[in-house]
Design an enzyme around this catalytic site. Structure first.
Site, short mmCIF file in Angstrom:
data_model
loop_
_atom_site.label_atom_id
_atom_site.label_comp_id
_atom_site.label_asym_id
_atom_site.label_seq_id
_atom_site.Cartn_x
_atom_site.Cartn_y
_atom_site.Cartn_z
NE ARG A 1 -3.31 9.53 -2.18
CZ ARG A 1 -3.09 7.97 -1.62
NH1 ARG A 1 -3.86 7.50 -0.93
NH2 ARG A 1 -1.96 7.54 -2.02
CG ASN B 1 -10.34 -3.15 -0.50
OD1 ASN B 1 -9.63 -3.65 -1.48
ND2 ASN B 1 -9.57 -2.42 0.31
CG HIS C 1 -0.79 -2.30 4.69
ND1 HIS C 1 -1.13 -1.59 5.65
CD2 HIS C 1 -1.67 -1.78 3.51
CE1 HIS C 1 -2.08 -0.69 5.41
NE2 HIS C 1 -2.23 -0.97 4.01
CD GLU D 1 0.61 -6.89 2.95
OE1 GLU D 1 -0.13 -6.99 2.29
OE2 GLU D 1 1.68 -5.95 3.02
CB SER E 1 -2.60 -4.34 -0.31
OG SER E 1 -1.70 -3.44 -0.10
CG ASP F 1 -1.71 -8.50 6.60
OD1 ASP F 1 -2.86 -8.78 5.65
OD2 ASP F 1 -1.53 -7.32 6.69
CG HIS G 1 -5.67 -7.51 0.45
ND1 HIS G 1 -6.65 -6.84 -0.05
CD2 HIS G 1 -4.94 -6.93 1.18
CE1 HIS G 1 -6.28 -5.54 0.33
NE2 HIS G 1 -5.24 -5.51 0.87
CB THR H 1 -9.36 -7.53 7.55
OG1 THR H 1 -10.22 -6.07 7.44
CG2 THR H 1 -9.55 -7.89 5.95
CE LYS I 1 -8.31 -4.52 2.67
NZ LYS I 1 -8.62 -3.98 4.11
CB THR J 1 -14.90 3.03 21.26
OG1 THR J 1 -14.66 4.07 21.91
CG2 THR J 1 -16.27 2.59 21.52
#
Length: 429
Positions: A22, A54, A142, A185, A189, A214, A217, A245, A248, A278
């Site tokens: 890639r 995204n 995913h 999901e 995705s 999930d 998206h 998330t 996105k 962290t």
């Protein structure tokens, strides 16, 4: 004989691994002017429009989000200073978690450094405690879900993508008294398919299963206040855990889960990807909070996104270009050949100043390569029309098979019809 890892990998690359190597395009997004960006390829800078981000709603350049980040940096600096339980627990983490729990109508929420670590960490705990849990996972889930379930050690059954009859067939064979967990999901995705959530909720209720959805998206883009597909369908309360998330629709970075306080507390205590990392910088948490609050009060961006996605669907149908699903804003044009897909991406870049990434293995199975197109709220309808025209030209120039040639039907598909989103996989489970 010992073989040095670097030497081994060099040999693999020389032997053919290079074909799937890639390459990452350098992208400099222009705040205030996005989707315009500067792209560096072969040592040269070009101006492009981005069609595969995204950041679906453009919240990464929202003035209120930027102001919140900048103001918090002035007060707290750029880092958090540690994990949440050792010096890295800031007030913005706490109030953002309360905001996310309220958005989804749940008792509690927990922040993670990314959506990947949220899925991996939460599912490792929730599927692994108690030990007798049996999991039922969609075949197209995913990689982060797959990894979390593997790490849990739980017994797992994989049901065919969006096939609720297969799900029920599998769950009916599980012992009646064992804990059961269904994981799906809501918007997939790579394909853009939407899960049949009401039917999945019915099965969860019938068999006493815990449910984990999930909404990565979907949050920000769908439902009242951007709460996701389950909220759009009016059934968010029927799902035990809602995962999402911040990276996105909300335009920042980070992941989270929401659900019953007892489950969230268990994940907070035992999830290694939460405990041993962290925490998010306070400025990022403050920016995410501003983004969530903004999108809870504004439908403008969601409406533009829906209009652009609908227009793209209609234009690609008219151009006879096969794409996987009309369910969502993710428009995956099906190429089905790695080299052709890369060439199409490059021609769009070189001839039209359009950046859309070709997607190959392992993100999709070999032979199922796609151009994953994301018309966003930052594009206008004239730009959508120009994109579709450019894609049609590239399709003809490269003689990529059309929808008619493939006997392809997209309209109304959920993942089980002819030539559909069963074509868009991720990783084997």
């Amino acid at each position: 004989m010992n073989v040095h890892l670097a030497s081994y990998l060099s040999g693999k690359i020389a032997g053919g691994l290079a074909e799937s190597k890639r390459e990452f395009l350098e992208i400099g997004r222009r705040s205030g002017h996005y989707p315009l960006a500067t792209a560096r390829r072969d040592g040269m800078d070009s101006e492009v429009t981005v069609w595969c981000s995204n950041d679906y709603l453009g919240m990464g350049q929202n003035p209120q989000v930027i102001a919140a980040v900048q103001a918090t940096i002035d007060v707290h600096g750029v880092g958090s200073g540690g994990s949440r339980n050792i010096g890295g627990n800031n007030h913005y983490h706490v109030i953002l978690e309360k905001e996310l729990a309220d958005l989804h109508g749940k008792e509690a929420a927990l922040l993670f450094a990314s959506g990947y670590t949220a899925n991996e960490g939460a599912l490792t705990v929730l599927a692994g405690m108690p030990k007798e849990t049996v999991v039922f996972s969609d075949a197209k889930n995913h990689a982060s879900i797959i990894d979390g379930l593997r790490h849990s050690g739980a017994k797992k059954h994989v049901f065919r993508h969006n096939d609720v009859a297969h799900l029920e067939e599998l769950i009916a064979t599980a012992p009646a008294d064992c804990p059961k967990l269904i994981v799906v999901e809501t918007v997939y995705s790579m394909s853009g398919n939407v899960a049949p959530l009401a039917e999945i909720a019915d099965i969860a209720d019938k068999y006493g299963a815990t449910s984990f959805i999930d909404e990565v998206h979907a949050v920000g883009m769908y439902g009242p206040q951007g709460a996701g597909i389950a909220a759009r369908e009016g059934i968010a309360d029927r799902f035990t855990v809602v995962m999402g998330t911040l990276a996105k629709g909300f335009g920042t970075v980070g992941g989270y889960i929401t659900g019953p306080a007892a489950l969230v507390d268990a994940v907070r205590t035992y999830a290694r990807s939460f405990v041993f990392t962290t925490s998010l910088p306070p400025a990022i948490a403050a920016g995410a909070l501003a983004s969530v609050q903004y999108l809870r009060s504004s439908d403008v961006e969601r409406k533009i996104l829906a209009e652009n996605a609908g227009l793209m669907h209609r234009l690609l149908v008219a151009a006879d270009i096969p794409f996987i699903s009309t369910d969502s804003h993710i428009v995956s044009a099906f190429v089905g050949d790695d080299d052709l897909c890369k060439r199409a991406s490059r021609l769009l870049f070189e001839q039209h100043g359009i950046y859309v990434q070709s997607i190959n293995a392992p993100s999709v199975p070999a032979g199922e390569e796609i151009l994953r197109i994301a018309p966003a709220a930052v594009h206008d309808q004239n730009e959508v029309e120009k994109f579709a025209h450019a894609l049609h030209g590239v399709w003809k120039e490269l003689d990529i098979p059309t929808a008619s040639a493939r006997d392809w039907s997209t309209s109304g598909l959920r993942g089980g019809g002819a030539r559909t989103a069963a074509k868009a996989g991720l990783l084997p489970q």
